[in-house]
Design a protein around this motif. Structure first.
Motif: not given
Length: 142
Positions: A50, A54, A57-58, A134
């Motif tokens: 996880n 995250t 993605k960011y 997230e």
């Protein structure tokens, strides 16, 4: 030192796997997840995908992770960073297990333990998991 929501995150200054110290404060201006973990910690390994998702993605939007390992064994630590896909560069540990200076400063007595910081280095959330993490990161990067 206070690690309450709204408090300025206490400084952490520990060595990375190459022995070079990385200061938490050097990441100001980014949203940072301080993640206390260890290679021997099952729940940490279960949550790591996880965190990795995250991050991936960011990261381009200003999010990073500052991982503090409570490992004792340098090789176990380094191998887990690789095998878990923890590609961010802020990996630190004093290899002192529960005597880790940063863990004591943050009052960590169970892992995984996480502290989410805003761009000013203030603690805005603790111990978010999975989708909750997230969601909060997305919110802070708006």
């Amino acid at each position: 030192e206070s690690t309450a929501i709204g408090a300025q995150a206490p400084e952490i200054d520990l060595p990375n796997p190459d022995g070079k110290n990385i200061k938490l404060s050097s990441l100001k201006g980014k949203v940072v997840l301080i993640d206390f973990w260890a290679s021997w910690c099952g729940p940490c390994r279960m949550e790591m995908p996880n965190v990795v998702n995250t991050y991936n993605k960011y990261k381009a939007k200003g999010f990073t992770v500052y991982s503090v390992s409570l490992d004792k064994e340098a090789n176990a630590w380094k191998n887990s960073i690789k095998s878990l896909g923890m590609t961010w560069e802020n990996q630190v540990s004093d290899l002192k297990f529960w005597q880790c200076e940063a863990a004591q400063r943050y009052g960590v007595n169970g892992i995984p333990a996480t502290f989410l910081l805003d761009k000013d280095g203030k603690i805005v959330a603790t111990n978010l998991r999975g989708a909750e993490l997230e969601k909060k990161v997305a919110e802070l990067l708006k």
